[in-house]
Design an enzyme around this catalytic site. Structure first.
Site, PDB file in Angstrom:
ATOM      1  N   ASP A  94       0.815  -1.218   0.000  1.00 14.63           N
ATOM      2  CA  ASP A  94       0.000   0.000   0.000  1.00 14.63           C
ATOM      3  C   ASP A  94       0.847   1.267   0.000  1.00 14.63           C
ATOM      4  OD1 ASP A  94      -2.246  -1.485  -0.165  1.00 14.63           O
ATOM      5  OD2 ASP A  94      -3.136  -0.883   1.725  1.00 14.63           O
ATOM      6  N   ASP A 143     -12.492  35.668 -33.915  1.00 10.80           N
ATOM      7  CA  ASP A 143     -11.868  34.362 -34.099  1.00 10.80           C
ATOM      8  C   ASP A 143     -12.602  33.268 -33.322  1.00 10.80           C
ATOM      9  OD1 ASP A 143      -9.685  33.003 -35.348  1.00 10.80           O
ATOM     10  OD2 ASP A 143      -8.908  32.640 -33.339  1.00 10.80           O
TER      11      ASP A 143
END
Lengths: 502, 426
Positions: free
Chosen positions: A36, A279
């Site tokens: 772990d 744009d």
């Protein structure tokens, strides 16, 4: 059992580790099996920290199970205290240790260490990472925060910033952005926690006038407790996006008793102009699917629709506790919120919605690759590339600039999109390839429907730009099915287009 | 030096009799589940279904999730609260999940149910589950099981457990042949094939195979060579089926590769001249490639934290072929029999340690001030920040390092961090 190809959140003890690692002077003793310790890598590798997380694991093995695992825990806790000399300690179990029931809290108390030891009960088979972080932070605040002190005359208003942790998505830069904003408003930051705070800092939380909650998934529980017991109000607005940041400024000003007007007048984001500039015209109505933790998903949905002019075709989150808010936010867009922690359910929802852009987590990048859809990351879980070296907040006005660049980048640029619509047989710029500013091409989405396509119609379908082709195919097939049309011809394709055009 | 040096070195005790420092405490290692990350690429029609907790799923995606998968070949059946209530229910749940998975992935031919710490602790019988599921899904899909739990396996032992699960599946075949055991990169496998063919050794088979249907046969005629040092259980089961292990050092570096090939050549009675003819070019090429890195590495002191069981063969290669000086060689497990040839070649002054107490080992490492530290990613950046040069060890499992033509690459893996430190001016 749940079949998990990917999981959006880790187990709750990872949340506890994120709090412990964020802080200084706090140590976490975790009863856990060998292996772990992989969790250390999240911090040393993914977040690239230069120190080991302040976590001691018992790392028991099979041969220990026959013996005294409780003694292993006691030894680990004692050694950790002696070696690291923390101001406070948290103790708990990972999923496997939970099964063997050694009671780390009781064992640690019995050691009689001369520091506060706070036991954590994190049910691994019910709860997940964010809950674990919230619970850990709440237990720490509850265990350590002293009662509020009266505010001295003439002192500037002050707040705590609550919620940023280790391994948080852009927490580092969000804190800097928001602390800067608060500073320019004349509000002092008393304590930022858990990120960078010590247990002694948590003891002085009560000296602030109110709390700024940046990440409700993590700080919500602690902030609610502070409101209840210390009478500290907490902010509700998450300052992600231009509009939300402005609302946040107004909310904070009200709590601090100051005038928001100077800051609102002085500051804005470049993203506002970028989005209004011609744009960005072609961004109007782009179909976007949003998924992430509730905080980021809700914020992204708002920014996408209000500030970029996208059409929201999907909204969801793995933060189940925010289901109501998500459903509310989805309603005005005529969609159902996808509230699930099942990766496969999210994938299915994306497939059904046929978006042109996915704003999601690292997991949605897998789906996006599979379906050939542009994708940008807005929320944890994320991988190493989303802990960038450069300044990259999501919050505040600079955050809005970052969002604009990040979300527009994966889309095909306007001119290329136009030219593809006009000339479909260019040997280099192909409709079925990725935007040329991004290099390699995606995979063609699999044909989902069962209806037969006439060769001519199939060819025509192939001429539709790839990013809307999936939707065109689905719409045409549905149109054909509803009318009992067996073979889809060129006419059917265009009939459907006329009938269902967006 | 090669053969001659090896012959001379053999009678020298090396580390064969050296005491081993055995420690217990926090072990900063991976569990066996991580083996899936390379095994799923190696066996292309296999799927690995971990039966475990969210922690297991999280481990896998933290380790592998940086790759963007269109369709990954591993997943986790996450045990939930209601599965813990009663085992019968858990079995039904597992069947449902497997059906769901196989419906999604009809191309799967081999399904591994991989045990984890939670499934072992609640004693969920995955071998029974595997035979039950076999009855349902035969003949299209074969279902096997092994444990990759942290309580039982460390990192590469996951591969050992996986291959051990394949051994009973191998058909009985009395014919003589050579079996190479241990997942190797495809390029390495192809090189080995060519070398054995040139030596007239064969037929040669590999375990694991690239596809489930290509599982080799096994019987008393088979001699096997371990390509990896962490295959204790697989070797035991192969021997139980009559096969015999050819004792050899591992094929790392020019010397190791030659000695490894020689073990097979001797078993096949290949004449010495023929052996030299076939191996001389490769060995020379390897030595040339290694020589480029000798300058920066010779005389440097190296410290190994335990990780994969590759530490001892690597220390042997680095000390004998590159002139490095091992300070401490940590290994998660020391299999004396499989490593006998390696231990004999280690310098006598190296400290061997088995198991781990990570804080005390870090104290020893800091005190020894080695020039290069081989360690996992949980320790690498923190040690770099303290001023140590590190080589992260996991890469050694993911990179083609075996055989002549990878010997230079292997040396470079250790030279690179030192070279980088010398290059950077920030």
């Amino acid at each position: 059992m749940q079949l998990a190809i990917w999981t959006y959140e880790g187990p709750p003890h990872i949340g506890a580790m994120r709090v412990a690692t964020a802080m200084e002077g706090l140590h976490y003793v975790l009863h856990a099996p060998q292996g772990d310790t992989y969790a250390d890598l999240l911090f040393t590798m993914i977040e690239r920290r230069g120190t080991r997380p302040p976590v001691t694991y018992t790392t028991f093995q099979a041969r220990d199970l026959g013996g005294d695992t409780a003694e292993l825990f006691r030894t680990a806790a004692r050694e950790a205290f002696e070696r690291f000399r923390p101001q406070a300690m948290i103790v708990g179990a990972s999923c496997t240790a939970e099964l063997i029931q050694d009671d780390p809290g009781g064992l640690a108390r019995a050691l009689g260490l001369p520091i506060p030891v706070i036991p954590l009960e994190l049910p691994s088979y019910q709860k997940k990472e964010n809950w674990g972080a919230a619970e850990t932070f709440y237990r720490l605040v509850r265990g350590l925060a002293a009662p509020p002190a009266p505010r001295p005359e003439g002192r500037a208003p002050s707040c705590n910033i609550l919620g940023p942790t280790a391994l948080g998505f852009r927490h580092r830069d969000d804190v800097r952005e928001i602390a800067g904003l608060l500073g320019r408003m004349g509000i002092a930051v008393n304590v930022t926690a858990p990120l960078g705070a010590t247990p002694a800092d948590l003891a002085r939380l009560g000296r602030a006038d109110f709390n700024v909650v940046l990440y409700p998934e993590i700080a919500g529980t602690a902030a609610a407790w502070l409101a209840r017991t210390h009478g500290q109000a907490a902010t509700k607005t998450i300052p992600i996006g231009i509009n939300a940041t402005r609302e946040f400024i107004a909310e904070v000003a009200a709590l601090a008793g100051i005038d928001p007007a100077p800051v609102l007048a002085a500051e804005t984001s470049r993203a506002a102009w970028y989005s209004r500039s011609v744009d960005s015209n072609y961004l109007t109505g782009k179909r976007v699917f949003v998924f992430g933790d509730a905080t980021h998903a809700l914020a992204a949905a708002r920014v996408a629709t209000e500030e970029l002019g996208f059409a929201l075709v999907g909204l969801g989150s793995y933060s189940r506790e925010f289901g109501r808010e998500l459903r509310e936010a989805a309603k005005p867009h005529g969609i159902e919120a996808t509230v699930t922690d099942d990766y496969l359910a999210v994938e299915a929802a994306i497939q059904a919605a046929q978006p042109e852009l996915i704003l999601g987590t690292q997991m949605e990048r897998h789906t996006a690759k599979r379906l050939g859809i542009p994708c940008a990351v807005i929320s944890a879980p994320v991988h190493v590339q989303d802990y960038p070296a450069r300044y990259s907040p999501q919050m505040g006005f600079e955050g809005a600039n970052v969002l604009f660049d990040t979300w527009v980048h994966p889309l095909m640029m306007g001119l290329e999109e136009h030219l593809l619509g006009m000339f479909r047989e260019d040997f280099e710029f192909r409709a079925d390839s990725a935007p040329s500013h991004l290099g390699a091409g995606p995979v063609e989405p699999a044909a989902p429907g069962s209806a037969r396509w006439a060769a001519e119609a199939e060819r025509e379908l192939g001429r539709i730009p790839f990013f809307v082709r999936g939707k065109a195919r689905r719409n045409t097939e549905r149109y054909a099915t509803e009318r009992g049309i067996g073979t889809i011809t060129l006419e059917t394709l265009y009939d459907a287009k006329a009938h269902l055009s967006r | 030096m090669s053969g001659a040096a090896l012959a001379q070195a053999s009678p020298v005790p090396g580390c064969a009799e050296a005491p081993v420092l055995r420690e217990r405490g926090q072990r900063e290692v991976f569990c066996g589940l991580t083996g899936i990350i390379w095994l799923h690429r190696k066996i292309q029609d296999a799927f690995f279904l971990i039966v475990g907790s969210r922690t297991c799923a999280h481990l896998m995606q933290s380790a592998a999730g940086v790759m963007i998968f269109a369709e990954p070949r591993f997943a986790t059946a996450i045990i939930e609260e209601r599965d813990l209530a009663g085992l019968a229910d858990a079995n039904e749940e597992l069947d449902r999940v497997v059906n769901q998975l196989l419906a999604r992935r009809p191309d799967i031919r081999l399904l591994f149910l991989v045990g984890s710490c939670p499934s072992e602790v609640i004693k969920l019988d995955l071998s029974r589950a595997a035979s039950r599921l076999n009855a349902t899904h035969a003949p299209g899909v074969r279902v096997l099981n092994y444990s990759g739990s942290g309580i039982e396996t460390t990192f590469t032992q996951g591969e050992d457990a996986c291959l051990a699960a394949l051994v009973p599946e191998m058909r009985a075949d009395p014919a003589p042949g050579l079996l190479v055991v241990g997942a190797l990169a495809e390029v390495v496998e192809d090189q080995m094939r060519r070398l054995f063919a040139a030596l007239g050794i064969g037929p040669v088979a590999f375990l694991p195979p690239r596809r489930a249907a290509e599982l080799p046969g096994i019987g008393p005629g088979v001699r096997f060579l371990l390509a990896q040092p962490f295959l204790a259980e697989t070797a035991r089961l192969l021997e139980a089926r009559g096969a015999r292990r050819l004792a050899a050092p591992f094929p790392l570096g020019a010397e190791g590769t030659t000695a490894w090939l020689r073990a097979a050549a001797e078993a096949w009675g290949v004449p010495a001249t023929r052996f030299r003819e076939v191996t001389a070019i490769g060995e020379q090429r390897a030595r040339t490639a290694i020589a480029r890195h000798r300058g920066p590495l010779a005389g440097r002191r190296i410290f190994f934290f335990p990780d994969s069981q590759l530490e001892i063969p690597l220390a042997r290669f680095l000390s004998r072929e590159l002139g490095m000086r091992p300070v401490e060689i940590g290994t998660p497990y020391l299999h004396r029999q499989h490593l006998a040839e390696e231990l004999a070649l280690l310098p006598a002054d190296a400290v061997l340690s088995e198991g781990q107490h990570v804080d005390r080992q870090l104290d020893r490492c800091r005190a020894a001030r080695p020039d290069l530290v081989v360690c996992g990613l949980g320790l690498a950046n923190p040690l770099e920040a303290e001023g140590f040069a590190t080589k992260w060890s996991i890469e050694l499992v993911f990179t083609p390092i075996q055989g002549y033509d990878q010997a230079g690459d292997l040396a470079e893996l250790f030279a690179r961090p030192l070279h980088r430190r010398a290059t950077l001016m920030v």
